[in-house]
Design an enzyme around this catalytic site. Structure first.
Site, PDB file in Angstrom:
ATOM      1  N   SER A 142       0.834  -1.195   0.000  1.00 27.58           N
ATOM      2  CA  SER A 142       0.000   0.000   0.000  1.00 27.58           C
ATOM      3  C   SER A 142       0.873   1.250   0.000  1.00 27.58           C
ATOM      4  CB  SER A 142      -0.903   0.036   1.237  1.00 27.58           C
ATOM      5  OG  SER A 142      -1.602   1.262   1.283  1.00 27.58           O
ATOM      6  N   TYR A 155      -1.354  -1.358  10.202  1.00 30.19           N
ATOM      7  CA  TYR A 155      -1.566  -1.721   8.792  1.00 30.19           C
ATOM      8  C   TYR A 155      -0.269  -1.547   8.003  1.00 30.19           C
ATOM      9  CZ  TYR A 155      -3.639  -1.349   4.053  1.00 30.19           C
ATOM     10  OH  TYR A 155      -3.955  -1.515   2.721  1.00 30.19           O
TER      11      TYR A 155
HETATM   12  P1  NAP Z   1     -11.964  -5.012   0.184  1.00 25.74           P
HETATM   13  O1  NAP Z   1     -12.847  -4.372  -0.808  1.00 25.74           O
HETATM   14  O2  NAP Z   1     -12.258  -4.873   1.642  1.00 25.74           O
HETATM   15  O3  NAP Z   1     -11.860  -6.577  -0.172  1.00 25.74           O
HETATM   16  C1  NAP Z   1     -11.093  -7.409   0.639  1.00 25.74           C
HETATM   17  C2  NAP Z   1     -11.191  -8.836   0.136  1.00 25.74           C
HETATM   18  O4  NAP Z   1     -10.375  -9.659   0.992  1.00 25.74           O
HETATM   19  C3  NAP Z   1     -12.594  -9.386   0.195  1.00 25.74           C
HETATM   20  O5  NAP Z   1     -12.817 -10.138  -0.968  1.00 25.74           O
HETATM   21  C4  NAP Z   1     -12.580 -10.300   1.423  1.00 25.74           C
HETATM   22  O6  NAP Z   1     -13.455 -11.400   1.240  1.00 25.74           O
HETATM   23  C5  NAP Z   1     -11.144 -10.784   1.398  1.00 25.74           C
HETATM   24  N1  NAP Z   1     -10.653 -11.267   2.689  1.00 25.74           N
HETATM   25  C6  NAP Z   1     -10.634 -10.633   3.880  1.00 25.74           C
HETATM   26  N2  NAP Z   1     -10.108 -11.443   4.817  1.00 25.74           N
HETATM   27  C7  NAP Z   1      -9.779 -12.603   4.200  1.00 25.74           C
HETATM   28  C8  NAP Z   1      -9.197 -13.823   4.633  1.00 25.74           C
HETATM   29  N3  NAP Z   1      -8.842 -14.025   5.911  1.00 25.74           N
HETATM   30  N4  NAP Z   1      -8.998 -14.807   3.712  1.00 25.74           N
HETATM   31  C9  NAP Z   1      -9.353 -14.633   2.414  1.00 25.74           C
HETATM   32  N5  NAP Z   1      -9.916 -13.500   1.959  1.00 25.74           N
HETATM   33  C10 NAP Z   1     -10.128 -12.502   2.838  1.00 25.74           C
HETATM   34  O7  NAP Z   1     -10.442  -4.535   0.007  1.00 25.74           O
HETATM   35  P2  NAP Z   1      -9.669  -3.898  -1.269  1.00 25.74           P
HETATM   36  O8  NAP Z   1      -9.701  -2.436  -1.131  1.00 25.74           O
HETATM   37  O9  NAP Z   1     -10.136  -4.536  -2.525  1.00 25.74           O
HETATM   38  O10 NAP Z   1      -8.176  -4.344  -0.916  1.00 25.74           O
HETATM   39  C11 NAP Z   1      -7.511  -5.399  -1.552  1.00 25.74           C
HETATM   40  C12 NAP Z   1      -6.028  -5.306  -1.220  1.00 25.74           C
HETATM   41  O11 NAP Z   1      -5.502  -4.042  -1.666  1.00 25.74           O
HETATM   42  C13 NAP Z   1      -5.717  -5.369   0.291  1.00 25.74           C
HETATM   43  O12 NAP Z   1      -4.548  -6.121   0.495  1.00 25.74           O
HETATM   44  C14 NAP Z   1      -5.476  -3.914   0.662  1.00 25.74           C
HETATM   45  O13 NAP Z   1      -4.629  -3.784   1.783  1.00 25.74           O
HETATM   46  C15 NAP Z   1      -4.820  -3.406  -0.610  1.00 25.74           C
HETATM   47  N6  NAP Z   1      -4.934  -1.939  -0.768  1.00 25.74           N
HETATM   48  C16 NAP Z   1      -6.145  -1.332  -0.892  1.00 25.74           C
HETATM   49  C17 NAP Z   1      -6.207   0.059  -1.028  1.00 25.74           C
HETATM   50  C18 NAP Z   1      -7.499   0.801  -1.132  1.00 25.74           C
HETATM   51  O14 NAP Z   1      -7.489   2.027  -1.052  1.00 25.74           O
HETATM   52  N7  NAP Z   1      -8.632   0.136  -1.311  1.00 25.74           N
HETATM   53  C19 NAP Z   1      -5.021   0.796  -1.082  1.00 25.74           C
HETATM   54  C20 NAP Z   1      -3.806   0.134  -0.957  1.00 25.74           C
HETATM   55  C21 NAP Z   1      -3.762  -1.242  -0.822  1.00 25.74           C
HETATM   56  P3  NAP Z   1     -14.490 -11.924   2.378  1.00 25.74           P
HETATM   57  O15 NAP Z   1     -15.560 -10.882   2.513  1.00 25.74           O
HETATM   58  O16 NAP Z   1     -14.964 -13.205   1.836  1.00 25.74           O
HETATM   59  O17 NAP Z   1     -13.670 -12.057   3.642  1.00 25.74           O
END
Ligand code: NAP
Length: 247
Positions: A142, A155
Site C-alpha cells: 500500500s 496496517y
Molecule cells: P476489500 O474491498 O475490503 O476486499 C477485501 C477482500 O479480501 C474481500 O474479498 C474479502 O473477502 C477478502 N478477505 C478478507 N479477509 C480474508 C481472509 N482471511 N482470507 C481470504 N480473503 C479474505 O479490500 P480492497 O480495497 O479490494 O483491498 C484489496 C487489497 O488491496 C488489500 O490487500 C489492501 O490492503 C490493498 N490496498 C487497498 C487500497 C485501497 O485504497 N482500497 C489501497 C492500498 C492497498 P471476504 O468478505 O470473503 O472475507
C-alpha cells in the site's frame, strides 16, 4: 468480451469484491483460468464466477481463510484439481482498520497481522512447492507505507512485512524463472477505503494525487495484469506504486 483460451492458471486471494474482483475479471479476460478466493462472501464470489463463466472463462470460487495454513493448502489442492497447476498467485486479501497505535487492541493487532502477513506467508510458502516454473507472484502492499499518516501504524507494519517478503522471496526462487513483485496502490474506491469515512475525508484523499481522483479497482487490475503477463519478465523483486502520483 469473449474469452476462448484458458491456458494458464491464477489464484487471486480476497477476490469476492473490490480490487481482487477486478483482478480476476482482468486476468480471465487475458486468458487465465482463475480461482476466486474468499473467506466469508460466498454469494459475491459465486456471482463473479458465474459472470466469468458466462463470458467463456474457466473460473471457480474457493473458500479459504488465508490466515489458516491448512485452508490455504486446500485452496491450492482444489485449484490444481479443477483448473490445473498454478502459474500466477496474487496475494490480494487484506484488511484495514485505521486506529491510533495507542488505541489498538490485541485482537485488532492479531487480526491484521494474521490476515495480511500470515496470510501472505501461507500462500507464498505453499507457492514455493507448487507454482509452475516461469510463474508470477504479485503481492499487494500500500502507498500508505510511504505516507506515514496517523492511524496506519499496524496496517503499514503489515505492508512493510509484505514488501520484505517480496524482495527476499524473489531471490529465494532463483533458478525457477518465477518473478515476485508487489503493487502498492494509493486510495482506491473500495469498501476497505470508503467504509467509515465522511464524504469530506474521501474528497481530501481524492484531491491528494496530481491526477486529482481516487483510484478505481481496474487501475490496479491493469498493473497486476502487466506483472502477471509476458511483458514484465525482467521485473523482479520490485514494489510498483500505482497511486496517481500521490507519493
Ligand atoms: P476489500 O474491498 O475490503 O476486499 C477485501 C477482500 O479480501 C474481500 O474479498 C474479502 O473477502 C477478502 N478477505 C478478507 N479477509 C480474508 C481472509 N482471511 N482470507 C481470504 N480473503 C479474505 O479490500 P480492497 O480495497 O479490494 O483491498 C484489496 C487489497 O488491496 C488489500 O490487500 C489492501 O490492503 C490493498 N490496498 C487497498 C487500497 C485501497 O485504497 N482500497 C489501497 C492500498 C492497498 P471476504 O468478505 O470473503 O472475507
Amino acid at each position: 468480451m469473449n474469452i476462448i483460451k484458458n491456458s494458464r492458471v491464477a489464484i487471486v486471494t480476497g477476490a469476492s469484491r473490490g480490487i481482487g474482483a477486478a483482478i480476476t475479471g482482468r486476468l480471465a479476460n487475458d486468458g487465465f483460468a482463475v480461482a476466486v478466493n474468499y473467506a466469508a462472501s460466498s454469494k459475491e464470489a459465486d456471482a463473479i464466477v458465474a459472470r466469468l463463466q458466462a463470458q467463456g472463462a474457466k473460473a471457480i470460487a474457493v473458500k479459504a481463510d488465508v490466515s489458516k495454513a491448512d485452508e490455504v493448502r486446500r485452496m491450492y489442492e482444489t485449484t490444481e484439481r479443477d483448473l490445473g497447476k498454478v502459474d500466477v498467485l496474487v496475494n490480494n486479501a487484506g484488511v484495514l482498520k485505521t486506529v491510533a497505535l495507542a488505541e489498538t487492541s490485541d485482537a485488532l493487532y492479531d487480526q491484521t497481522f494474521d490476515i495480511n502477513v500470515r496470510g501472505t506467508f501461507n500462500t507464498l510458502r505453499e507457492a514455493a512447492k507448487r507454482l509452475n516454473d516461469g510463474g508470477r507472484i504479485i503481492n499487494l502492499s500500500s502507498t500508505t507505507l510511504a505516507l506515514n499518516m496517523p492511524g496506519y501504524a499496524v496496517y503499514n507494519a503489515t505492508k512493510a512485512a509484505i514488501e520484505s517478503f517480496t524482495k527476499v522471496f524473489a531471490k529465494e526462487l532463483r533458478g525457477r524463472n518465477i518473478t515476485v513483485n508487489a503493487v502498492a496502490p494509493g486510495p482506491i474506491a473500495t469498501s476497505l477505503f470508503l467504509d467509515g469515512k465522511t464524504e469530506e475525508q474521501i474528497q481530501t484523499f481524492a484531491k491528494m494525487p496530481p491526477l486529482q481522483r481516487l483510484g478505481q479497482p481496474d487501475d490496479i487490475a491493469s498493473v497486476v495484469a502487466f506483472l502477471a503477463g509476458p511483458d514484465s519478465g525482467w521485473v523482479n523483486g520490485q514494489i510498483l506504486r500505482a497511486n496517481g502520483g500521490v507519493a
